[in-house]
Every structure is written in structure tokens, then in C-alpha cells.
Design a protein around this motif. Structure first.
Motif: not given
Length: 95
Positions: A23-30, A75-82
């Protein structure tokens, strides 16, 4: 799901869904991806991107990525955002 290993920071984390980013990396890269539109700079890690005529439009828009790892993270971040947008929209319809 159990313990997963984050592909960005290599930390083990508990996940209730299939994801390779904590979750931390997801928020950072998002945040990096949403804010970064600088030409010649990777929107994920901030590294330099080589200019080529073939990728001229994406290079100038700041959308060209510098490595396979950054492409995978994006790709992982954009997938999770969608997915989050879809689930948010589904919740509105249920109410």
C-alpha cells in the motif's frame, strides 16, 4: 491471500487481494504518476528517458518509462486505480 513480496521495495506484506505492490508503494507511485508530466523523465522513478523519434509523442508528454520494472509498476498502479474507480462507481449504484 497471504504474504506477498512487494516488487518495488522488496518488503513482505499481508494482502487480501492479488497485488504485487504494498500500500505504501502504491500510494507513492500513484502520486508520482499523477503529477509527473515532464519530458524525458520517467513518471515512476524520476530517471532519465532516452529520446527516440519513434516515441516522440510519449517522450514529450512524460509518459515514456525508463525500464521494464517501471513499466510493470506503472501497469500495476494504473490497474489498481481503475479498479478503485470501478468499485467506487459500483458503490454509488448500490446506494
Amino acid at each position: 491471500m497471504g504474504k506477498q513480496k512487494c516488487i518495488a521495495c522488496s518488503q513482505k506484506f499481508e494482502s487480501d487481494r492479488e497485488t504485487l505492490l504494498c500500500d505504501e508503494c502504491y500510494e507513492k507511485y500513484k502520486q508520482h504518476i499523477q503529477l509527473s508530466k515532464q519530458a524525458g523523465v520517467c513518471p515512476v522513478c524520476g530517471g532519465n528517458v532516452q529520446f527516440t523519434e519513434f516515441y516522440a509523442k510519449t517522450y514529450y508528454a512524460g509518459e515514456k518509462l525508463c525500464s521494464d520494472k517501471c513499466r510493470r509498476i506503472e501497469r500495476l498502479v494504473k490497474y489498481r486505480m481503475r479498479r478503485e474507480e470501478y468499485l467506487k462507481g459500483e458503490d454509488k449504484h448500490d446506494s
